[in-house]
Design a protein around this motif. Structure first.
Motif, PDB file in Angstrom:
ATOM      1  N   GLU A  66      33.701  -2.868  42.429  1.00 57.13           N
ATOM      2  CA  GLU A  66      35.012  -3.300  41.962  1.00 57.13           C
ATOM      3  C   GLU A  66      36.073  -3.198  43.065  1.00 57.13           C
ATOM      4  OE1 GLU A  66      35.836  -4.706  39.195  1.00 57.13           O
ATOM      5  OE2 GLU A  66      33.808  -4.626  38.370  1.00 57.13           O
ATOM      6  N   SER A  67      35.904  -2.228  43.975  1.00 61.47           N
ATOM      7  CA  SER A  67      36.900  -2.067  45.035  1.00 61.47           C
ATOM      8  C   SER A  67      36.941  -3.269  45.974  1.00 61.47           C
ATOM      9  CB  SER A  67      36.583  -0.800  45.844  1.00 61.47           C
ATOM     10  OG  SER A  67      35.269  -0.867  46.399  1.00 61.47           O
ATOM     11  N   LEU A  68      35.842  -4.030  46.036  1.00 60.60           N
ATOM     12  CA  LEU A  68      35.804  -5.210  46.912  1.00 60.60           C
ATOM     13  C   LEU A  68      36.308  -6.466  46.210  1.00 60.60           C
ATOM     14  CD1 LEU A  68      32.344  -4.686  48.660  1.00 60.60           C
ATOM     15  CD2 LEU A  68      34.607  -4.030  49.473  1.00 60.60           C
ATOM     16  N   LYS A  69      36.654  -6.364  44.921  1.00 60.68           N
ATOM     17  CA  LYS A  69      37.126  -7.530  44.180  1.00 60.68           C
ATOM     18  C   LYS A  69      38.644  -7.534  44.012  1.00 60.68           C
ATOM     19  CE  LYS A  69      32.936  -7.629  41.311  1.00 60.68           C
ATOM     20  NZ  LYS A  69      32.420  -7.609  39.932  1.00 60.68           N
ATOM     21  N   GLU A  70      39.310  -6.446  44.357  1.00 60.78           N
ATOM     22  CA  GLU A  70      40.735  -6.335  44.110  1.00 60.78           C
ATOM     23  C   GLU A  70      41.517  -7.020  45.222  1.00 60.78           C
ATOM     24  OE1 GLU A  70      41.503  -2.235  43.752  1.00 60.78           O
ATOM     25  OE2 GLU A  70      40.364  -1.973  41.881  1.00 60.78           O
ATOM     26  N   GLY A  71      42.644  -7.612  44.822  1.00 60.21           N
ATOM     27  CA  GLY A  71      43.486  -8.310  45.802  1.00 60.21           C
ATOM     28  C   GLY A  71      43.329  -9.822  45.701  1.00 60.21           C
ATOM     29  N   LYS A  72      44.420 -10.527  45.957  1.00 61.50           N
ATOM     30  CA  LYS A  72      44.401 -11.983  45.843  1.00 61.50           C
ATOM     31  C   LYS A  72      43.481 -12.612  46.877  1.00 61.50           C
ATOM     32  CE  LYS A  72      47.476 -15.985  45.613  1.00 61.50           C
ATOM     33  NZ  LYS A  72      48.894 -16.441  45.716  1.00 61.50           N
ATOM     34  N   GLU A  73      43.517 -12.096  48.112  1.00 65.55           N
ATOM     35  CA  GLU A  73      42.678 -12.682  49.168  1.00 65.55           C
ATOM     36  C   GLU A  73      41.199 -12.476  48.850  1.00 65.55           C
ATOM     37  OE1 GLU A  73      43.805 -11.038  52.857  1.00 65.55           O
ATOM     38  OE2 GLU A  73      45.806 -11.956  52.884  1.00 65.55           O
ATOM     39  N   ARG A  74      40.857 -11.306  48.291  1.00 63.02           N
ATOM     40  CA  ARG A  74      39.441 -11.074  47.968  1.00 63.02           C
ATOM     41  C   ARG A  74      38.989 -11.928  46.800  1.00 63.02           C
ATOM     42  NH1 ARG A  74      39.088  -4.460  48.714  1.00 63.02           N
ATOM     43  NH2 ARG A  74      39.565  -4.449  50.949  1.00 63.02           N
ATOM     44  N   GLU A  75      39.899 -12.197  45.846  1.00 60.95           N
ATOM     45  CA  GLU A  75      39.538 -13.106  44.754  1.00 60.95           C
ATOM     46  C   GLU A  75      39.252 -14.505  45.287  1.00 60.95           C
ATOM     47  OE1 GLU A  75      42.627 -12.977  41.912  1.00 60.95           O
ATOM     48  OE2 GLU A  75      42.186 -10.938  41.201  1.00 60.95           O
ATOM     49  N   GLU A  76      40.087 -14.958  46.234  1.00 59.59           N
ATOM     50  CA  GLU A  76      39.835 -16.271  46.836  1.00 59.59           C
ATOM     51  C   GLU A  76      38.530 -16.261  47.627  1.00 59.59           C
ATOM     52  OE1 GLU A  76      43.255 -17.030  49.176  1.00 59.59           O
ATOM     53  OE2 GLU A  76      44.597 -17.399  47.456  1.00 59.59           O
ATOM     54  N   LEU A  77      38.246 -15.144  48.306  1.00 53.84           N
ATOM     55  CA  LEU A  77      36.998 -15.043  49.051  1.00 53.84           C
ATOM     56  C   LEU A  77      35.800 -15.082  48.110  1.00 53.84           C
ATOM     57  CD1 LEU A  77      35.470 -14.567  51.700  1.00 53.84           C
ATOM     58  CD2 LEU A  77      35.827 -12.117  51.390  1.00 53.84           C
ATOM     59  N   LEU A  78      35.894 -14.386  46.977  1.00 55.37           N
ATOM     60  CA  LEU A  78      34.799 -14.409  46.003  1.00 55.37           C
ATOM     61  C   LEU A  78      34.587 -15.817  45.461  1.00 55.37           C
ATOM     62  CD1 LEU A  78      35.283 -11.129  43.915  1.00 55.37           C
ATOM     63  CD2 LEU A  78      33.396 -11.694  45.436  1.00 55.37           C
ATOM     64  N   GLU A  79      35.683 -16.520  45.201  1.00 57.34           N
ATOM     65  CA  GLU A  79      35.562 -17.881  44.688  1.00 57.34           C
ATOM     66  C   GLU A  79      34.886 -18.796  45.706  1.00 57.34           C
ATOM     67  OE1 GLU A  79      38.427 -21.392  42.776  1.00 57.34           O
ATOM     68  OE2 GLU A  79      39.258 -19.467  43.441  1.00 57.34           O
ATOM     69  N   SER A  80      35.256 -18.642  46.979  1.00 56.89           N
ATOM     70  CA  SER A  80      34.613 -19.459  48.013  1.00 56.89           C
ATOM     71  C   SER A  80      33.129 -19.104  48.160  1.00 56.89           C
ATOM     72  CB  SER A  80      35.336 -19.266  49.352  1.00 56.89           C
ATOM     73  OG  SER A  80      35.217 -17.926  49.804  1.00 56.89           O
ATOM     74  N   LEU A  81      32.805 -17.816  48.015  1.00 58.14           N
ATOM     75  CA  LEU A  81      31.398 -17.409  48.090  1.00 58.14           C
ATOM     76  C   LEU A  81      30.594 -17.986  46.932  1.00 58.14           C
ATOM     77  CD1 LEU A  81      31.686 -13.676  49.219  1.00 58.14           C
ATOM     78  CD2 LEU A  81      30.921 -15.617  50.576  1.00 58.14           C
ATOM     79  N   ILE A  82      31.192 -17.979  45.728  1.00 61.40           N
ATOM     80  CA  ILE A  82      30.504 -18.559  44.570  1.00 61.40           C
ATOM     81  C   ILE A  82      30.266 -20.046  44.779  1.00 61.40           C
ATOM     82  CG2 ILE A  82      30.787 -19.134  42.129  1.00 61.40           C
ATOM     83  CD1 ILE A  82      29.934 -16.279  42.600  1.00 61.40           C
ATOM     84  N   ASN A  83      31.272 -20.737  45.309  1.00 53.76           N
ATOM     85  CA  ASN A  83      31.098 -22.169  45.587  1.00 53.76           C
ATOM     86  C   ASN A  83      30.017 -22.394  46.640  1.00 53.76           C
ATOM     87  OD1 ASN A  83      33.153 -22.728  43.780  1.00 53.76           O
ATOM     88  ND2 ASN A  83      34.741 -22.710  45.360  1.00 53.76           N
ATOM     89  N   GLU A  84      29.975 -21.525  47.647  1.00 55.42           N
ATOM     90  CA  GLU A  84      28.960 -21.662  48.693  1.00 55.42           C
ATOM     91  C   GLU A  84      27.560 -21.415  48.132  1.00 55.42           C
ATOM     92  OE1 GLU A  84      27.887 -19.734  53.082  1.00 55.42           O
ATOM     93  OE2 GLU A  84      29.747 -19.211  52.049  1.00 55.42           O
ATOM     94  N   VAL A  85      27.434 -20.401  47.280  1.00 53.66           N
ATOM     95  CA  VAL A  85      26.132 -20.124  46.664  1.00 53.66           C
ATOM     96  C   VAL A  85      25.693 -21.295  45.788  1.00 53.66           C
ATOM     97  CG1 VAL A  85      24.944 -18.643  45.005  1.00 53.66           C
ATOM     98  CG2 VAL A  85      26.371 -17.619  46.764  1.00 53.66           C
ATOM     99  N   SER A  86      26.625 -21.846  45.000  1.00 56.02           N
ATOM    100  CA  SER A  86      26.289 -22.989  44.141  1.00 56.02           C
ATOM    101  C   SER A  86      25.870 -24.199  44.982  1.00 56.02           C
ATOM    102  CB  SER A  86      27.487 -23.341  43.258  1.00 56.02           C
ATOM    103  OG  SER A  86      27.884 -22.238  42.469  1.00 56.02           O
ATOM    104  N   SER A  87      26.592 -24.412  46.093  1.00 59.02           N
ATOM    105  CA  SER A  87      26.242 -25.535  46.963  1.00 59.02           C
ATOM    106  C   SER A  87      24.879 -25.329  47.616  1.00 59.02           C
ATOM    107  CB  SER A  87      27.322 -25.713  48.032  1.00 59.02           C
ATOM    108  OG  SER A  87      26.985 -26.733  48.929  1.00 59.02           O
ATOM    109  N   ASP A  88      24.608 -24.115  48.090  1.00 60.63           N
ATOM    110  CA  ASP A  88      23.305 -23.832  48.692  1.00 60.63           C
ATOM    111  C   ASP A  88      22.184 -23.989  47.674  1.00 60.63           C
ATOM    112  OD1 ASP A  88      24.552 -23.324  51.044  1.00 60.63           O
ATOM    113  OD2 ASP A  88      24.512 -21.139  50.857  1.00 60.63           O
ATOM    114  N   PHE A  89      22.435 -23.577  46.433  1.00 62.00           N
ATOM    115  CA  PHE A  89      21.424 -23.730  45.390  1.00 62.00           C
ATOM    116  C   PHE A  89      21.129 -25.210  45.135  1.00 62.00           C
ATOM    117  CE2 PHE A  89      20.334 -24.373  40.919  1.00 62.00           C
ATOM    118  CZ  PHE A  89      19.249 -23.532  40.779  1.00 62.00           C
TER     119      PHE A  89
END
Length: 457
Positions: free
Chosen positions: A125-148
């Motif tokens: 949870e400590s790595l999910k807090e903050g606006k920049e980390r939320e945007e980073l998580l969203e980009s990672l999810i998009n990257e994982v979906s694209s790679d899949f």
């Protein structure tokens, strides 16, 4: 007898001689479902009308399609290249590229949301807090979906098409992974299974019932707690750094005493019972107690690590609601302006608190040492790893410098504006002004200037 009576009697006899019509019997097959009757009963006018409507719709769609196709511009025929320009290898390559595009354009089932949610649950949870980390998580999810999706397309292409031996075709990422080979059950396996299970139970001491109770006890005691309470520091307002250091040191000592008076006696009580060592062979006793010490060390280290992380998070510039307010004075001594305490003293005091937290719980005896009552006790290894301490120190230094940047700029601006009044420059200017000839108005203007500066200072 009169004629009237005779006529009445004759009419009555004639009425009695009347005959009823014969009874007509129904045919025997009146209840049988004949083909004619079945066809009549199954007939539905609505079905016939629906079929006509469907046929009209289909005919209309065909006419519209024909009109649309007639309006299209006819495709140009492919250029007729000479045989010397189009080889068989080139034709195979172009044909493979065309077929590959057709296969890749087919619909691909996207990655399931349950898989993405499970991946997110694995991130602390400590790595999910903050606006920049939320945007980073969203980009990672998009990257994982694209790679899949790309992996599924690649698998589909390699499963459907056979790549021709053309050198200039792009690489598809290597061959597909081989299918897993099942276990070989041709030979009896029960004896080896029983042997492996017994070996696990005799050497893997963490599955012992006492270990499970020790693990549950540590989880209930340490899961939702840390050594220090950081929630009320901001509410205290401006505080001295030394005062904060003293308060947190006292809290650390009290928390350490509480743990040694509550959790540690319960742990000792577990291993003073007869069933604590049930099933443990004498030659495995040292290994069993070594496992106990490792488990206790890990629980205490995790408590210290979470306490250090909570203290570091206290100085996060993004969380202004929890940021401590330190009392710093701007002093003037020996013709020099400076902050007290200095920025370096403030940083040293804050970093020393990390060392104080790391020094806690360093004198916890091992279970064999306590049970034997030796004169030289053996303590658990509860020292925090070096990488945790380095991370805490580096993060705190960066946060302190960032939070003190405003005070440092204020100091530099103050020195730049008023330092000439303190370093002798103002006295030299006055003496120079007095040696020169000036009018009364110029003296008044110069005097007013110095009076204004004096009021500011």
């Amino acid at each position: 007898m009169s004629d009237a009576k005779k006529a009445a009697i004759a009419a009555e006899k004639e009425a009695l001689n009347l005959k009823l019509s014969p009874i007509v019997h129904l045919p025997e097959n009146i209840g049988v479902d004949t083909p004619t009757q079945s066809k009549l009963l199954k007939y539905r006018r609505s079905k016939e009308q629906q079929q006509k409507i469907n046929q009209l719709v289909i005919d209309g769609a065909k006419r519209n399609l024909d009109r649309t196709l007639d309006k299209r511009t006819p495709l140009l025929p492919p250029p007729d290249y000479p045989q010397t320009m189009t080889s068989e290898i080139k034709k195979k390559g172009f044909n493979y590229i065309y077929m590959k595009q057709c296969v890749e354009s087919s619909p691909i089932v996207p990655i399931q949301q349950e898989w993405l949610d499970h991946m997110l649950r694995l991130i602390p949870e400590s790595l999910k807090e903050g606006k920049e980390r939320e945007e980073l998580l969203e980009s990672l999810i998009n990257e994982v979906s694209s790679d899949f999706e790309n992996s599924m397309k690649r698998y589909l292409v390699q499963s459907v098409l056979v790549k021709p031996p053309v050198k200039w075709l792009e690489d598809e990422g290597g061959p597909l992974p081989e299918s897993p080979v099942g276990l070989d059950y041709s030979n009896p396996w029960r004896s080896s299974y029983v042997q492996a299970r017994n070996q696990i139970f005799s050497n893997l001491h963490i599955v012992h019932p006492t270990m499970k109770m020790l693990l549950d006890l540590g989880y209930t005691t340490f899961a939702d707690t840390v050594l220090l309470d950081f929630t009320g520091i901001r509410a205290k307002g401006p505080i001295d750094c030394e005062s904060l250091k003293t308060d947190l040191s006292i809290q650390t000592r009290k928390a350490e005493e509480k743990i040694m008076n509550t959790w540690y006696p319960k742990v000792i009580n577990l291993f003073t019972k007869k069933e604590a060592l049930e099933g443990v062979k004498p030659e495995k006793l040292d290994a069993f107690y070594s496992c106990v010490s490792t488990l206790m060390s890990n629980q205490l280290k995790d408590l210290l690590r979470r306490t250090v992380e909570g203290f570091v998070k206290l100085f996060d510039p993004k969380d202004q609601e929890r940021l401590p307010i330190f009392k710093i004075e701007l002093t003037f001594d020996d013709d020099k302006m400076e902050f007290y305490p200095t920025f370096q003293d403030l940083e040293d005091n804050i970093l020393s608190l990390v060392e104080r937290i790391a020094e806690a719980l360093q004198n916890v005896q091992t279970i064999p040492s306590w049970l034997s009552g030796t004169s030289t006790p053996v303590n658990l290894d509860t020292e925090l790893p070096e990488h945790v301490l380095h991370w805490a120190v580096d993060t705190l230094k960066a946060a302190i410098h960032r939070n003190l940047e405003g005070a440092r700029k204020h100091y530099e601006t103050y020195v730049e504006k008023y330092n000439w009044l303190l370093d002798g420059t103002a006295v030299e200017n006055i003496e120079t002004f007095q040696t020169e000839d000036h009018t009364f108005d110029e003296y008044t203007e110069e005097l007013d200037c110095y009076v204004v500066w004096e009021v500011y200072v």
